[in-house]
Scaffold this active site. Structure first.
Site, short mmCIF file in Angstrom:
data_model
loop_
_atom_site.label_atom_id
_atom_site.label_comp_id
_atom_site.label_asym_id
_atom_site.label_seq_id
_atom_site.Cartn_x
_atom_site.Cartn_y
_atom_site.Cartn_z
N LYS A 119 0.84 -1.21 0.00
CA LYS A 119 0.00 0.00 0.00
C LYS A 119 0.87 1.26 0.00
O LYS A 119 0.65 2.17 -0.80
CB LYS A 119 -0.92 0.02 1.23
N GLU A 151 1.58 5.32 11.38
CA GLU A 151 2.46 4.41 10.62
C GLU A 151 3.85 4.39 11.26
O GLU A 151 4.15 5.12 12.19
CB GLU A 151 2.53 4.88 9.16
N ARG A 152 4.72 3.53 10.71
CA ARG A 152 6.05 3.36 11.31
C ARG A 152 6.90 4.61 11.12
O ARG A 152 6.84 5.25 10.08
CB ARG A 152 6.75 2.16 10.64
#
Length: 470
Positions: free
Chosen positions: A170, A196-197
């Site tokens: 994604k 997110e990371r």
């Protein structure tokens, strides 16, 4: 000066007195605060520990107590601590100076450069544009990625979702779209990272800088390690910036959200912490309302358009999960990423039969494109239904007509793969941008058996169809 006029003058000069409260209890990110004089309105931003801890008021418990959710970690906050009401909601910086910069949920620059000057600050809680200002025109938004432009075209000013489990590509697809937009897109891109990371934010910043697209981009991050209140509000900050470029500068905006599921997940955490009764699968009872309030602000108006592409993590690859179901209802195009295709090396791993778009009608894309897309779907669907027979009895047992269908479908699948600019360092293949006309031409020639005598391998990871002949 008379006594009366002196009193009037004093009243004019009198600044609204600061409103202070006291922390009554702290439970993780949930803070209860007592105010003896003025109770702050809902969504007020409160500061504790000399401004180090920010709290957003979410509920008024009684005449003197508010319950808020902390937007920063609450280490060091204790009962009896003094809390100051800022007198307004959370605000975001807007203006030309924010372009090419990277921000957190409070509008602080996090790219190790000086904070931008000459910016306005606007509340992140804004109403969607009224219906009379919305545009009713349907236009296609080209991405340069073959499988998307042919089978699930995106709408200018619409919302597209990238659905997929963990590790199917994604974020790679989102970064590729940012890269390709510079060719087609004269507007501004806003990237919003929700939960997110941390490494992804740093990598994206570096890649965008190397690709030379940073001068047209704004990045806003509320990372995985931040409290749920911060992750829940960071999307609204990005939307406020996007609305400025659309309404004030009348520019087209590409808003990329990675990942909208993390927005709902943060809402679920906030709801649970606030003590609300959970609904199905532990989601918050207000999930539909919260998502609608967010999505309805993304719109195409008479001033410009905000086109949004949102990655949607699907828990355990289950598309009946309430988060996926609620998100589907807002989208004009759904791009479903398949783990099976990713395992076969067919990148981008978009499932052509599950992905769809409301733009794929003759009135919008034209008769030729529509008929070609239908023919491609038919061919791929027939191949999918023949796979069991091939697995059990072998390809030789099929009729000659079915064998032709399988050959076309396998060539189409390989033609829909494409080398990306953002993965050049991993694959060693030069990225390709393919126009819609070239993509349609390639599909048409494959369906007419022009490449029957070419190996399937020659169509894998190419741009235009003529590269197969080389």
């Amino acid at each position: 000066m008379s006594e009366t006029s002196a009193t009037v003058e004093n009243l004019k000069n009198k600044v609204r007195p600061s409103n202070f409260g006291t922390v009554v209890s702290v439970r993780g990110s949930v803070v209860d605060i007592r105010f003896d004089t003025n109770l702050p309105p809902i969504y007020s931003l409160l500061h504790a520990n000399e401004g180090k801890i920010a709290i957003e008021a979410l509920a008024q418990l009684d005449a003197h107590h508010v319950r808020g959710i902390a937007l920063t970690p609450t280490q060091g906050l204790a009962r009896g601590a003094v809390v100051k009401d800022t007198g307004g909601p959370l605000t975001a910086p807007v203006g030309r100076q924010i372009v090419s910069r990277m921000f957190d949920v409070f509008g602080n620059a996090i790219d190790r450069e000086a904070a931008p000057t000459d910016v306005q600050w606007r509340s992140v809680h804004r109403a969607p544009p009224p219906l009379e200002r919305r545009s009713t025109k349907s236009e296609i938004f080209e991405t340069g990625i073959k499988v998307i432009d042919v089978l699930a075209p995106l709408e200018r000013g619409g919302k597209a979702g990238l659905f997929g489990g963990a590790g199917v590509g994604k974020t790679v697809l989102l970064t590729e779209m940012i890269h390709n937009m510079i060719g087609y897109h004269e507007g501004v891109s806003i990237f919003c990272g929700i939960g997110e990371r941390c490494r992804e934010g740093e990598e994206l910043y570096r890649e965008m800088k190397d690709a030379g697209v940073l001068p047209n981009m704004v990045m806003v991050f509320g990372q995985m390690n931040e409290p749920p209140g911060s992750r829940f509000r960071v999307g609204h900050v990005a939307l406020t910036m996007a609305e400025y470029f659309r309404d004030d500068e009348r520019r087209d905006v590409l808003l990329l959200v990675d990942n909208i599921f993390r927005f709902l997940q943060a809402g679920m955490e906030v709801s649970g912490l606030m003590g609300q009764m959970p609904s199905r699968l532990g989601y918050q009872p207000t999930m539909g309302t919260e998502l609608s309030a967010f999505e309805e602000r993304i719109a195409n108006t008479d001033a410009g358009a905000i086109t949004s592409i949102q990655a949607v993590y699907v828990p355990a690859d289950d598309f009946t999960d309430p988060a996926a179901v609620h998100t589907f209802s807002h989208l004009s195009a759904s791009l479903v990423l398949s783990r099976k295709r990713a395992s076969e090396g067919l990148y981008p791993a978009i499932d052509p039969l599950q992905s769809n778009s409301s733009m794929a009608t003759p009135g919008v894309v034209g008769q030729r494109h529509y008929e070609l897309a239908q023919e491609i779907r038919r061919t791929l669907a027939q191949y999918a239904s023949l796979k069991d027979i091939i697995a059990m009895l072998g390809l030789e047992q099929l009729s000659p007509q079915d064998r032709d269908v399988v050959a076309r479908a396998r060539r189409l699948e390989r033609f829909f793969t494409q080398p990306f600019f953002t993965t050049e360092q991993f694959t060693g293949l030069t990225g390709k941008l393919v126009s819609l006309e070239d993509a349609l031409d390639g599909c048409e020639r494959i369906l007419h058996d022009e490449f029957k005598d070419y190996s399937e391998r020659s169509l894998y990871m190419i741009g235009t169809i003529d590269e197969a002949k080389k």
